[in-house]
Design an enzyme around this catalytic site. Structure first.
Site, mmCIF file in Angstrom:
data_model
loop_
_atom_site.group_PDB
_atom_site.id
_atom_site.type_symbol
_atom_site.label_atom_id
_atom_site.label_comp_id
_atom_site.label_asym_id
_atom_site.label_seq_id
_atom_site.Cartn_x
_atom_site.Cartn_y
_atom_site.Cartn_z
ATOM 1 N N SER A 134 7.219 14.179 10.974
ATOM 2 C CA SER A 134 6.852 14.570 9.565
ATOM 3 C C SER A 134 7.038 16.164 9.308
ATOM 4 O O SER A 134 7.037 16.669 10.105
ATOM 5 C CB SER A 134 5.220 14.317 9.417
ATOM 6 O OG SER A 134 4.696 13.240 10.129
ATOM 7 N N GLU A 259 3.975 3.184 18.646
ATOM 8 C CA GLU A 259 2.849 4.184 18.229
ATOM 9 C C GLU A 259 1.695 3.276 17.441
ATOM 10 O O GLU A 259 0.627 3.418 17.604
ATOM 11 C CB GLU A 259 3.311 5.260 17.217
ATOM 12 C CG GLU A 259 2.395 6.139 16.716
ATOM 13 C CD GLU A 259 2.943 7.319 15.936
ATOM 14 O OE1 GLU A 259 4.102 7.198 15.569
ATOM 15 O OE2 GLU A 259 2.016 8.119 15.675
#
Ligand SMILES: Cc1cc2nc3c(=O)[nH]c(=O)nc-3n(C[C@H](O)[C@H](O)[C@H](O)COP(=O)(O)OP(=O)(O)OC[C@H]3O[C@@H](n4cnc5c(N)ncnc54)[C@H](O)[C@@H]3O)c2cc1C
Length: 404
Positions: A134, A259
């Site tokens: 990110s 994840e």
């Protein structure tokens, strides 16, 4: 009954899984629970306790044994995440970033040289790892990432850009960076202008790699460190490139599936603890001359929470049993389970606070912390909206998934 019964227990499909669960549960009771409240309060990552997970073989739970791992499967990953999050989801988030986002990713996609050089240190806890995808301006829209890498004539790469929200990005409040970063950077673009992505292994001490800031004052997950990382002409040798330049899309997507399963298993731990707390309290507390569990409105909180908890558990372990850590292809369920489990866990922890009244609102009674922690699970590793988008998109190609 013994073994026959165990065969039917999707959350503990083998004796090995049951033993793992028992071991982690003991560790959590003795070592994790006593420190959770204080570390949340002071926004401190318990690095000493984290390294201890290495002694138990948990840091490389899915890494092959020859690199120092435990060589276990997705169900084992879910078990560890569930059990740690029963007590301390923030500590578990740091674990997930290291063990699933970094170690498992390297074990699945790294070269032999990279794996034998790096994985033993990551599995023992000597090195703490993170994954940086990110950016300040790009989260869900990951292919818009601006961090770029350019190869120089001598073969080395120069990386520039900032990564945001990186769990384990800073180890402490002094700005000590993670020992190893699994970094995604743009090394080209396709004809639609979307990034072609390459993975770099960034090691502490490399020129131009630093912590920009540790992010304070998070609502939850306060005992895991979150940081902005800065890459300013960071020089990376070619042996630290994972796979082929521009070819990281597949393993990025595959790792997101792991994840999401891990985050859903964390939600399961939160749900179980919250239900347990509200159920005990409802017998202990009396009002108007009755245990509060005699009141219909309290029964609704407990009854709905039980049903949702059981549904989360079934979906998490069903998804785990069909997840191959080395292959992509389970996106429908990794999105589905995270979409369902995270909001259900948030609602169960919310009900636990409600059942416990004023006490539920205070840190000592745990559930308010779990409630704050649960909110992150609706954002990190993909927002609820991204799961809704992915599921709807995948069901066009895979309508049969509904009917089978
Ligand atoms: C505590 C914490 C730890 C984290 N750890 C890591 C980490 O270790 N590594 C890492 O790389 N990242 C990490 N993240 C980042 C996390 O993955 C992102 O926050 C998340 O992907 C959302 O991105 P964003 O915050 O930029 O929100 P945005 O993507 O900007 O989203 C803002 C809102 O717009 C919505 N939205 C965006 N696009 C669409 C669309 N197409 N359709 C509908 N709605 C849309 C979103 O769902 C959301 O509601 C972490 C975040 C936090 C808070």
């Amino acid at each position: 009954m013994g073994d026959d019964w165990r065969e039917l227990d999707i959350a503990n499909p083998t004796q090995e899984h049951s033993m793992l669960r028992e071991m982690v549960r003991d560790f959590v009771r003795e070592e994790v629970e006593p420190q959770a409240l204080e570390h949340d309060k002071h926004e401190r990552f318990n690095v000493e306790l984290f390294r201890k997970l290495g002694e138990y073989g948990l840091l490389g739970i899915s890494v092959p044994e020859k690199y120092g791992g435990a060589g276990m499967d997705a169900t084992a990953v879910a078990i560890v995440n569930e059990e740690l999050s029963y007590s301390d989801p923030a500590f578990c988030l740091a674990y997930l970033a290291h063990a699933q986002l970094m170690a498992n990713n390297l074990a699945q996609n790294g070269s032999e040289e990279q794996k034998s050089r790096i994985l033993p240190k990551v599995c023992s806890g000597e090195w703490i790892g993170c994954m940086a995808m990110s950016e300040p301006g790009y989260g869900t829209d990951v292919l818009g990432m601006q961090t770029s890498a350019v190869q120089k004539e001598d073969g080395n790469w120069l990386i520039n850009g900032n990564k945001m929200w990186i769990t384990n990005g800073a180890i402490d409040d002094q700005g000590t960076p993670a020992d190893i970063v699994w970094l995604y950077a743009r090394t080209g673009e396709d004809d639609k202008g979307r990034a072609q992505i390459t993975t770099f292994l960034i090691e502490k001490g490399m020129d131009g790699y630093a912590v920009g800031q540790k992010i304070y004052d998070k609502s939850g997950m306060r005992a895991s460190n979150t940081a902005e990382l800065v890459f300013d002409n960071c020089l990376v040798p070619p042996e630290n490139v994972v796979g082929n330049p521009g070819g990281s899309m597949t393993h990025m997507m595959r790792n997101l599936e792991i994840e999401r399963l891990g985050l859903a298993a964390m939600a399961l731990g939160i749900a179980r603890r919250s239900l347990s707390a509200m159920n005990k309290y409802a017998s202990e507390r009396e009002a108007f001359g009755h245990q509060i569990r005699d009141f219909g409105q309290i029964q609704r909180h407990i009854g709905e929470s039980w049903a949702e908890y059981r549904a989360i558990r079934a979906y998490v372990y069903d998804t785990a049993s069909s997840t191959n850590l080395g292959l992509a292809g389970n996106r429908l369920d990794s999105d589905g389970v995270k979409l369902f489990a995270t909001t259900a866990a948030k609602n169960i922890s919310d009900r636990a606070i409600q059942v416990m009244g004023g006490y539920g609102y205070v840190g000592e009674y745990v559930v308010e912390r779990l409630w704050r922690d649960s909110k992150l699970l609706e954002i990190g590793g993909g927002t609820l909206e991204s799961h809704q988008k992915n599921i709807t998109r995948d069901l066009v190609k895979n309508h049969d998934a509904i009917e089978r």
